[in-house]
Design a protein around this motif. Sequence first.
Motif, PDB file in Angstrom:
ATOM      1  N   MET A 143     -30.301   2.994  17.086  1.00  0.00           N
ATOM      2  CA  MET A 143     -30.590   1.606  17.431  1.00  0.00           C
ATOM      3  C   MET A 143     -30.818   0.841  16.133  1.00  0.00           C
ATOM      4  O   MET A 143     -31.520   1.298  15.247  1.00  0.00           O
ATOM      5  CB  MET A 143     -31.834   1.557  18.318  1.00  0.00           C
ATOM      6  N   GLY A 144     -30.222  -0.341  16.029  1.00  0.00           N
ATOM      7  CA  GLY A 144     -30.364  -1.160  14.847  1.00  0.00           C
ATOM      8  C   GLY A 144     -31.716  -1.844  14.769  1.00  0.00           C
ATOM      9  O   GLY A 144     -32.495  -1.866  15.724  1.00  0.00           O
ATOM     10  N   THR A 145     -32.004  -2.412  13.635  1.00  0.00           N
ATOM     11  CA  THR A 145     -33.284  -3.064  13.417  1.00  0.00           C
ATOM     12  C   THR A 145     -33.502  -4.225  14.367  1.00  0.00           C
ATOM     13  O   THR A 145     -34.571  -4.361  14.949  1.00  0.00           O
ATOM     14  CB  THR A 145     -33.372  -3.564  11.963  1.00  0.00           C
ATOM     15  N   ARG A 146     -32.505  -5.055  14.544  1.00  0.00           N
ATOM     16  CA  ARG A 146     -32.644  -6.206  15.441  1.00  0.00           C
ATOM     17  C   ARG A 146     -32.975  -5.761  16.869  1.00  0.00           C
ATOM     18  O   ARG A 146     -33.867  -6.311  17.512  1.00  0.00           O
ATOM     19  CB  ARG A 146     -31.364  -7.037  15.426  1.00  0.00           C
ATOM     20  N   GLU A 147     -32.280  -4.763  17.341  1.00  0.00           N
ATOM     21  CA  GLU A 147     -32.516  -4.269  18.688  1.00  0.00           C
ATOM     22  C   GLU A 147     -33.916  -3.679  18.830  1.00  0.00           C
ATOM     23  O   GLU A 147     -34.578  -3.871  19.847  1.00  0.00           O
ATOM     24  CB  GLU A 147     -31.461  -3.228  19.081  1.00  0.00           C
ATOM     25  N   SER A 148     -34.379  -2.967  17.813  1.00  0.00           N
ATOM     26  CA  SER A 148     -35.704  -2.358  17.893  1.00  0.00           C
ATOM     27  C   SER A 148     -36.803  -3.413  17.865  1.00  0.00           C
ATOM     28  O   SER A 148     -37.831  -3.264  18.529  1.00  0.00           O
ATOM     29  CB  SER A 148     -35.907  -1.321  16.786  1.00  0.00           C
ATOM     30  N   ILE A 149     -36.579  -4.493  17.139  1.00  0.00           N
ATOM     31  CA  ILE A 149     -37.567  -5.582  17.109  1.00  0.00           C
ATOM     32  C   ILE A 149     -37.601  -6.297  18.454  1.00  0.00           C
ATOM     33  O   ILE A 149     -38.671  -6.600  18.982  1.00  0.00           O
ATOM     34  CB  ILE A 149     -37.260  -6.549  15.946  1.00  0.00           C
ATOM     35  N   ILE A 150     -36.445  -6.550  19.035  1.00  0.00           N
ATOM     36  CA  ILE A 150     -36.392  -7.189  20.354  1.00  0.00           C
ATOM     37  C   ILE A 150     -37.061  -6.309  21.398  1.00  0.00           C
ATOM     38  O   ILE A 150     -37.840  -6.777  22.224  1.00  0.00           O
ATOM     39  CB  ILE A 150     -34.931  -7.512  20.739  1.00  0.00           C
ATOM     40  N   ARG A 151     -36.797  -5.007  21.340  1.00  0.00           N
ATOM     41  CA  ARG A 151     -37.414  -4.081  22.291  1.00  0.00           C
ATOM     42  C   ARG A 151     -38.938  -4.060  22.124  1.00  0.00           C
ATOM     43  O   ARG A 151     -39.676  -4.055  23.099  1.00  0.00           O
ATOM     44  CB  ARG A 151     -36.851  -2.683  22.121  1.00  0.00           C
ATOM     45  N   ALA A 152     -39.412  -4.072  20.892  1.00  0.00           N
ATOM     46  CA  ALA A 152     -40.852  -4.080  20.644  1.00  0.00           C
ATOM     47  C   ALA A 152     -41.485  -5.349  21.212  1.00  0.00           C
ATOM     48  O   ALA A 152     -42.570  -5.301  21.805  1.00  0.00           O
ATOM     49  CB  ALA A 152     -41.131  -3.970  19.143  1.00  0.00           C
ATOM     50  N   MET A 153     -40.805  -6.477  21.063  1.00  0.00           N
ATOM     51  CA  MET A 153     -41.324  -7.736  21.605  1.00  0.00           C
ATOM     52  C   MET A 153     -41.388  -7.679  23.133  1.00  0.00           C
ATOM     53  O   MET A 153     -42.374  -8.122  23.736  1.00  0.00           O
ATOM     54  CB  MET A 153     -40.455  -8.896  21.144  1.00  0.00           C
ATOM     55  N   GLN A 154     -40.375  -7.107  23.749  1.00  0.00           N
ATOM     56  CA  GLN A 154     -40.362  -6.969  25.207  1.00  0.00           C
ATOM     57  C   GLN A 154     -41.468  -6.020  25.678  1.00  0.00           C
ATOM     58  O   GLN A 154     -42.128  -6.270  26.680  1.00  0.00           O
ATOM     59  CB  GLN A 154     -38.993  -6.471  25.675  1.00  0.00           C
ATOM     60  N   GLU A 155     -41.680  -4.948  24.941  1.00  0.00           N
ATOM     61  CA  GLU A 155     -42.741  -4.004  25.293  1.00  0.00           C
ATOM     62  C   GLU A 155     -44.116  -4.663  25.166  1.00  0.00           C
ATOM     63  O   GLU A 155     -45.004  -4.430  25.985  1.00  0.00           O
ATOM     64  CB  GLU A 155     -42.673  -2.772  24.407  1.00  0.00           C
ATOM     65  N   GLY A 156     -44.299  -5.478  24.140  1.00  0.00           N
ATOM     66  CA  GLY A 156     -45.557  -6.201  23.973  1.00  0.00           C
ATOM     67  C   GLY A 156     -45.790  -7.178  25.106  1.00  0.00           C
ATOM     68  O   GLY A 156     -46.910  -7.309  25.616  1.00  0.00           O
ATOM     69  N   ALA A 157     -44.739  -7.858  25.538  1.00  0.00           N
ATOM     70  CA  ALA A 157     -44.857  -8.796  26.656  1.00  0.00           C
ATOM     71  C   ALA A 157     -45.247  -8.063  27.932  1.00  0.00           C
ATOM     72  O   ALA A 157     -46.093  -8.530  28.706  1.00  0.00           O
ATOM     73  CB  ALA A 157     -43.545  -9.556  26.848  1.00  0.00           C
ATOM     74  N   GLU A 158     -44.661  -6.890  28.151  1.00  0.00           N
ATOM     75  CA  GLU A 158     -45.016  -6.082  29.330  1.00  0.00           C
ATOM     76  C   GLU A 158     -46.492  -5.680  29.279  1.00  0.00           C
ATOM     77  O   GLU A 158     -47.191  -5.741  30.284  1.00  0.00           O
ATOM     78  CB  GLU A 158     -44.139  -4.831  29.398  1.00  0.00           C
ATOM     79  N   ALA A 159     -46.951  -5.270  28.122  1.00  0.00           N
ATOM     80  CA  ALA A 159     -48.355  -4.873  27.967  1.00  0.00           C
ATOM     81  C   ALA A 159     -49.274  -6.060  28.233  1.00  0.00           C
ATOM     82  O   ALA A 159     -50.324  -5.916  28.865  1.00  0.00           O
ATOM     83  CB  ALA A 159     -48.604  -4.321  26.563  1.00  0.00           C
ATOM     84  N   GLY A 160     -48.881  -7.241  27.775  1.00  0.00           N
ATOM     85  CA  GLY A 160     -49.671  -8.441  28.034  1.00  0.00           C
ATOM     86  C   GLY A 160     -49.745  -8.773  29.508  1.00  0.00           C
ATOM     87  O   GLY A 160     -50.801  -9.124  30.028  1.00  0.00           O
ATOM     88  N   ARG A 161     -48.632  -8.631  30.206  1.00  0.00           N
ATOM     89  CA  ARG A 161     -48.612  -8.892  31.649  1.00  0.00           C
ATOM     90  C   ARG A 161     -49.479  -7.896  32.415  1.00  0.00           C
ATOM     91  O   ARG A 161     -50.113  -8.253  33.403  1.00  0.00           O
ATOM     92  CB  ARG A 161     -47.184  -8.845  32.186  1.00  0.00           C
ATOM     93  N   ARG A 162     -49.498  -6.657  31.951  1.00  0.00           N
ATOM     94  CA  ARG A 162     -50.325  -5.641  32.610  1.00  0.00           C
ATOM     95  C   ARG A 162     -51.807  -5.833  32.310  1.00  0.00           C
ATOM     96  O   ARG A 162     -52.657  -5.278  32.988  1.00  0.00           O
ATOM     97  CB  ARG A 162     -49.923  -4.238  32.129  1.00  0.00           C
ATOM     98  N   GLY A 163     -52.113  -6.587  31.255  1.00  0.00           N
ATOM     99  CA  GLY A 163     -53.501  -6.790  30.872  1.00  0.00           C
ATOM    100  C   GLY A 163     -54.034  -5.702  29.951  1.00  0.00           C
ATOM    101  O   GLY A 163     -55.245  -5.554  29.781  1.00  0.00           O
ATOM    102  N   ASP A 164     -53.130  -4.942  29.338  1.00  0.00           N
ATOM    103  CA  ASP A 164     -53.544  -3.910  28.395  1.00  0.00           C
ATOM    104  C   ASP A 164     -54.203  -4.553  27.180  1.00  0.00           C
ATOM    105  O   ASP A 164     -53.852  -5.677  26.804  1.00  0.00           O
ATOM    106  CB  ASP A 164     -52.333  -3.104  27.910  1.00  0.00           C
TER     107      ASP A 164
END
Length: 56
Positions: free
Chosen positions: A1-22
């Motif tokens: 996975m390229g750098t751009r894709e990994s950064i986008i994935r990390a941002m999406q994972e952070g958003a999911e954690a925020g929605r869950r209230g982690d």
Amino acid sequence: MGTRESIIRAMQEGAEAGRRGDPVTVCPYEDLRRTAWIRGYVTTAPPRPPVEDDDA
């Protein structure tokens, strides 16, 4: 996975954690992706209550 894709994935994972209230401390990254994860988290996490100032 390229750098751009990994950064986008990390941002999406952070958003999911925020929605869950982690807590923000569950971020699994220790590199550039950490900033992207936190940015995603902040966009979806519920607002924190204001901090009361005891000096007032």
